[in-house]
Design a protein around this motif. Structure first.
Motif, mmCIF file in Angstrom:
data_model
loop_
_atom_site.group_PDB
_atom_site.id
_atom_site.type_symbol
_atom_site.label_atom_id
_atom_site.label_comp_id
_atom_site.label_asym_id
_atom_site.label_seq_id
_atom_site.Cartn_x
_atom_site.Cartn_y
_atom_site.Cartn_z
ATOM 1 N N ASN A 100 -6.944 -1.006 3.595
ATOM 2 C CA ASN A 100 -5.828 -1.194 2.656
ATOM 3 C C ASN A 100 -5.566 0.133 1.954
ATOM 4 N N ARG A 101 -4.301 0.377 1.611
ATOM 5 C CA ARG A 101 -4.004 1.586 0.834
ATOM 6 C C ARG A 101 -2.659 1.446 0.122
ATOM 7 N N TYR A 102 -2.594 2.105 -1.012
ATOM 8 C CA TYR A 102 -1.378 2.159 -1.834
ATOM 9 C C TYR A 102 -0.897 0.759 -2.254
ATOM 10 N N GLY A 139 -6.860 1.265 -2.714
ATOM 11 C CA GLY A 139 -7.151 1.572 -1.317
ATOM 12 C C GLY A 139 -8.601 1.257 -1.011
ATOM 13 N N GLN A 166 -0.835 -1.714 4.300
ATOM 14 C CA GLN A 166 0.028 -1.331 3.189
ATOM 15 C C GLN A 166 1.073 -2.408 2.889
#
Length: 617
Positions: A388-390, A377, A588
């Motif tokens: 951005n994440r995961y 992330g 994501q």
């Protein structure tokens, strides 16, 4: 009506406040570091300037004393009581003339030294700023507070050359005063006290108004950057097209006039106050001088001192008055300059957040397991939104991975993380099973070829524009030409009058402007300048026609055989050439698979593909 975005006060604006004497003296701690930088700039010239000033500091007393002897000798000769011949008088006149010539020569030599040393210092510190900026992280350049600090540091590279002259002049005048004061102390110590009482109010006034000037200038830094930006918008070849198309000149001019008039009014108010109080303090200073002058005249009338001593003492007092005023006023300027130096040194205290490993590993050749994102992330500084994440996926060795998603989905941020232009806020990125942070950063960059869609159009020759992809090979014409051939820029080179030596852009003489597609081929050639293990192309064919795009990707596929590649594109005709496609939505990962797999799935990718396909039906 609410204020426009440009008229709102920046969050990081610094509150103006007067500086205390303690803060001024604390700022003087910057001077040793400053002088060290000056010495590093040119030791020989710094030493020569210092020696010349020491010699020059003794001349005022010598000239005054010879003048005293001349006057006394004239009086004695006129009264026929001199024990010397008339030739002695002319020898004294010749000596004073020689001292005056020497003083003028030294002044000019010192000015010359200061000018040359100032230019060298400006160049030296500018190089230091550029070198330090190169070590800092990409996201630091995306922070307005950082830009304010860098802008203030840049300003010091020129403005602080004056500080050098002021500090050296301060030392020179202190030595001169020590000589002149000896005569006044012997004659009447109270004159020294009278002198100080006459000039201290002026010093305090100058100190106060310099404080106000510093506080005002510092608080205006963000808005002055905005002023410079509007000046650029209103008169630039890069902006002229849109300014004319959208008729923006009126808006730009009005905003520039608003800001520039605001700065003018603030400065006008301050300089008027300064001029008024300065006049009053100058009258006090003059009154103190003439009081001392009257005392010396009265002592001369009563025969306690000679005419020559009258001239010597009056001259000493007058010069001491001027020197002390200069020293005290210059102290304000020096301490002010030392405070500004804090801005300069503060920039160098900014450290990159991307740390280099103590014992870095070399980039693996060849790759074994590739790049793996583990719950990665990232969010930008001063932002609550995750870019951005995961993110969890693997880029296999030799795999071609395409990134798909709407604007703002986090595609470019992802590739910046991959190239370690950013470090993850959470999670980690592995390269062959080892954290990316453990690898040599320079080696990683050397083995990563990346071309962003907002690539720079360098106002340089075509060969230099291509060579920036691997600047260590800037003289390797064979590599430059082969890279141009791979990106189709060789066709462009053959059409230019000077071929690869043609200056591009309109900023310099005989420069040639290129079309968007031509510039893009030049930028693509940069990616082929290195034998990289990872190639990243961010919208590499946005300005190319369909035929050129097809040819570019045919060559791209051949070039990247056995190597990993990441491609960002909005064109699905290009994307489908990849081995796998990673679909992003709001930062994501929502889908990952081949073109056929994702179409069969009927998810987000299929939806976007159908939307684009409808435009061709």
């Amino acid at each position: 009506m609410s204020k426009s975005r440009f008229e709102q006060k920046p969050k990081n604006q610094i509150k103006a406040s007067s500086l205390t004497f303690k803060e001024r003296f604390d700022a003087l701690r910057n001077l040793p570091h400053f002088l060290k930088l000056v010495w590093q700039t040119h030791p020989g010239m710094t030493l020569a300037s210092s020696l010349l000033r020491i010699i020059r500091s003794a001349l005022p007393l010598a000239i005054l004393y010879v003048g005293k002897l001349i006057i006394d000798q004239i009086v004695l000769l006129s009264n026929h009581t001199s024990s010397h011949s008339p030739n002695y008088l002319w020898k004294l006149v010749a000596l004073e003339f020689a001292l005056a010539i020497l003083s003028d020569v030294l002044n000019r030599a010192i000015t010359l030294m200061d000018s040359l040393l100032g230019d060298l210092f400006s160049n030296f510190t500018s190089v230091q700023i550029m070198a330090h900026a190169a070590t800092l992280d990409l996201d630091q350049f995306e922070d307005s507070v950082f830009y304010d600090k860098m802008e203030r540091a840049r300003q010091q590279t020129v403005g602080r050359t004056v500080l050098l002259s002021q500090v050296m002049s301060q030392l020179q005048d202190l030595i001169t005063i020590s000589f002149l004061a000896s005569g006044l102390l012997i004659f009447n110590p109270w004159l020294i006290l009278l002198l100080l009482l006459a000039i201290v109010p002026s010093f305090l006034g100058e100190s106060y108004f310099n404080d106000q000037t510093y506080a005002m200038t510092r608080s205006q830094t963000p808005e002055r950057r905005e002023l410079d930006y509007f000046r650029f918008l209103g008169a630039s070849d890069e902006t002229a097209k849109e300014v004319k198309t959208f008729n923006l000149s009126g808006f730009i001019i009005e905003r520039f006039k608003f800001l520039s008039n605001k700065f003018y009014q603030d400065n006008k108010k301050l300089v008027l106050q300064r001029a008024s109080w300065g006049t009053f303090f100058s009258m006090l200073s003059s009154a103190g001088y003439y009081t001392a002058y009257v005392i010396i005249i009265l002592r001369t009338i009563t025969g306690q001192v000679s005419i020559g001593e009258l001239i010597f003492l009056a001259g000493s007092f007058r010069q001491m008055k001027g020197l002390l005023e200069g020293i005290l006023t210059r102290f304000t300027a020096v301490s002010q300059g030392a405070i500004y130096l804090s801005d300069f040194f503060e920039f160098f205290e900014i450290k990159p957040k991307i740390k280099v490993a103590i014992n870095p590993l070399p980039f693996p050749k060849p790759l074994k397991t590739g790049f793996t994102f583990e719950n990665v992330g990232f969010k930008y500084h001063n932002s609550d939104r995750w870019a951005n994440r995961y993110l969890s996926f693997t880029l296999q060795p030799g795999e071609k991975l395409a990134l798909v998603g709407e604007n703002g989905a986090g595609k470019t941020t992802l590739v910046k993380l991959l190239a370690r232009l950013y470090d993850p806020t959470e999670g980690r990125i592995l390269l062959d099973g080892i954290d990316l942070k453990e690898y040599d950063l320079n080696d990683l960059r050397l083995n990563t070829g990346i071309i962003f869609q907002d690539y720079l159009r360098y106002q340089m020759t075509l060969a230099q524009n291509i060579a920036v992809g691997n600047i260590t090979e800037k003289d390797n014409r064979e590599l430059i030409e082969s890279s141009a051939e791979l990106s189709l820029a060789d066709v462009l080179a053959n059409k230019l009058p000077e071929k690869y030596d043609q200056m591009l852009g309109k900023r310099f003489y005989q420069g040639v402007e290129l079309s968007g597609g031509e510039w893009q081929k030049v930028a693509l050639a940069r990616a082929y300048m290195k034998d990289t293990q990872l190639l990243i192309l961010d919208e590499p064919t946005a300005s190319l026609d369909a035929r050129a795009e097809y040819e570019v990707f045919q060559r791209f596929a051949e070039l990247t055989k056995g190597k990993s590649a990441v491609l960002i594109s909005h064109r699905f005709s290009t994307v489908r050439m990849a081995d796998r496609i990673l679909v992003l939505d709001k930062g994501q990962l929502v889908e990952l698979g081949s073109h056929e797999e994702l179409l069969q799935k009927g998810g987000r990718y299929a939806e976007l593909f159908d939307l684009q396909a409808m435009g061709y039906r």
